[in-house]
Design a protein around this motif. Structure first.
Motif, PDB file in Angstrom:
ATOM      1  N   UNK A   1       1.794   6.382  -5.819  1.00 58.68           N
ATOM      2  CA  UNK A   1       0.506   6.687  -5.680  1.00 58.68           C
ATOM      3  C   UNK A   1      -0.257   5.326  -5.089  1.00 58.68           C
ATOM      4  N   UNK A   2      -1.325   5.377  -4.637  1.00 51.52           N
ATOM      5  CA  UNK A   2      -2.013   4.309  -4.254  1.00 51.52           C
ATOM      6  C   UNK A   2      -2.209   3.127  -5.339  1.00 51.52           C
ATOM      7  N   UNK A   3      -2.537   1.840  -4.904  1.00 48.57           N
ATOM      8  CA  UNK A   3      -2.503   0.914  -5.978  1.00 48.57           C
ATOM      9  C   UNK A   3      -3.568   1.267  -6.850  1.00 48.57           C
ATOM     10  N   UNK A   4      -3.580   1.030  -8.220  1.00 50.18           N
ATOM     11  CA  UNK A   4      -4.594   1.635  -9.184  1.00 50.18           C
ATOM     12  C   UNK A   4      -5.803   0.446  -9.203  1.00 50.18           C
ATOM     13  N   UNK A   5      -6.475   0.658 -10.159  1.00 51.56           N
ATOM     14  CA  UNK A   5      -7.637   0.005 -10.406  1.00 51.56           C
ATOM     15  C   UNK A   5      -7.506  -1.473 -10.869  1.00 51.56           C
ATOM     16  N   UNK A   6      -6.566  -1.658 -11.578  1.00 53.00           N
ATOM     17  CA  UNK A   6      -6.113  -3.272 -11.877  1.00 53.00           C
ATOM     18  C   UNK A   6      -5.451  -3.956 -10.772  1.00 53.00           C
TER      19      UNK A   6
ATOM     20  N   UNK B   1      -5.041  -4.815  -6.250  1.00 51.47           N
ATOM     21  CA  UNK B   1      -5.780  -4.986  -4.972  1.00 51.47           C
ATOM     22  C   UNK B   1      -4.646  -5.000  -3.790  1.00 51.47           C
ATOM     23  N   UNK B   2      -5.045  -3.821  -2.745  1.00 57.06           N
ATOM     24  CA  UNK B   2      -4.265  -3.560  -1.902  1.00 57.06           C
ATOM     25  C   UNK B   2      -4.136  -4.531  -0.761  1.00 57.06           C
ATOM     26  N   UNK B   3      -3.039  -5.202  -0.200  1.00 53.97           N
ATOM     27  CA  UNK B   3      -2.664  -5.773   0.682  1.00 53.97           C
ATOM     28  C   UNK B   3      -1.342  -5.967   1.046  1.00 53.97           C
TER      29      UNK B   3
ATOM     30  N   UNK C   1       2.984  -4.095  -1.626  1.00 52.20           N
ATOM     31  CA  UNK C   1       1.672  -4.075  -1.098  1.00 52.20           C
ATOM     32  C   UNK C   1       0.310  -4.111  -2.127  1.00 52.20           C
ATOM     33  N   UNK C   2       0.767  -4.060  -3.323  1.00 52.99           N
ATOM     34  CA  UNK C   2      -0.563  -4.304  -4.127  1.00 52.99           C
ATOM     35  C   UNK C   2      -0.296  -5.711  -5.015  1.00 52.99           C
TER      36      UNK C   2
END
Length: 160
Positions: free
Chosen positions: A119-124, A126-128, A137-138
């Motif tokens: 899944x996409x990066x969680x709240x904790x 940062x995506x980059x 990527x997180x």
């Protein structure tokens, strides 16, 4: 005597019927803490995270998470649900290490590629695009604005 014979025949028929019933295979898959893939111990209550299986430490009361038939030829002796194969088929990680934010495969195939279906990066996080081998990527948000470049575009220092 006829009654005894009938009782014996009935008992034998019942025993044969029960013996021939298909037995459901024991499912050892379970969900360990933090929604991680796990291995269910014989007590049918304790769920050991996948990465704790075959780690030379008994986590199940009877030690079934360290038995030879399970740990004898890693990863082939492990049930499929405990293993994630990296893009390089000779490399593997435990299933609970997939999508955990850390680059265990070395090529990020356990974190970002379609193979891992993360899944996409969680709240904790940062995506980059990370510049460090450890991340993909997180990156953990705790690394934002720490004076060290973790993202190719420096977004961890200026945007995050």
């Amino acid at each position: 005597s006829v009654v005894v014979l009938l009782v014996l025949v009935a008992a034998l028929a019942l025993g044969l019927t029960v013996a021939l019933l298909p037995r459901a295979p024991v499912t050892r898959s379970c969900t360990a803490p933090n929604n991680r893939t796990g291995f269910l111990c014989d007590d049918r209550v304790t769920c050991v995270p996948a990465s704790w299986v075959c780690d030379r430490v008994s986590n199940c009361r009877n030690g079934e998470d360290e038995q030879e038939q399970l740990c004898g030829d890693l990863p082939h002796s492990l049930p499929g649900y405990l293993v994630f194969y990296c893009s390089n088929p000779r490399s593997w990680v435990y299933a609970d290490q997939r999508c955990n934010g850390i680059n265990e495969c070395g090529d990020c195939s356990d974190e970002t590629w379609s193979l891992a279906a993360c899944p996409p990066c969680g709240q904790e996080w940062w995506t980059c695009s990370s510049v460090h081998f450890e991340f993909c990527s997180c990156i953990p948000r705790r690394l934002c604005r720490d004076g060290v470049q973790h993202c190719l575009d420096w977004s961890d220092e200026f945007t995050c």
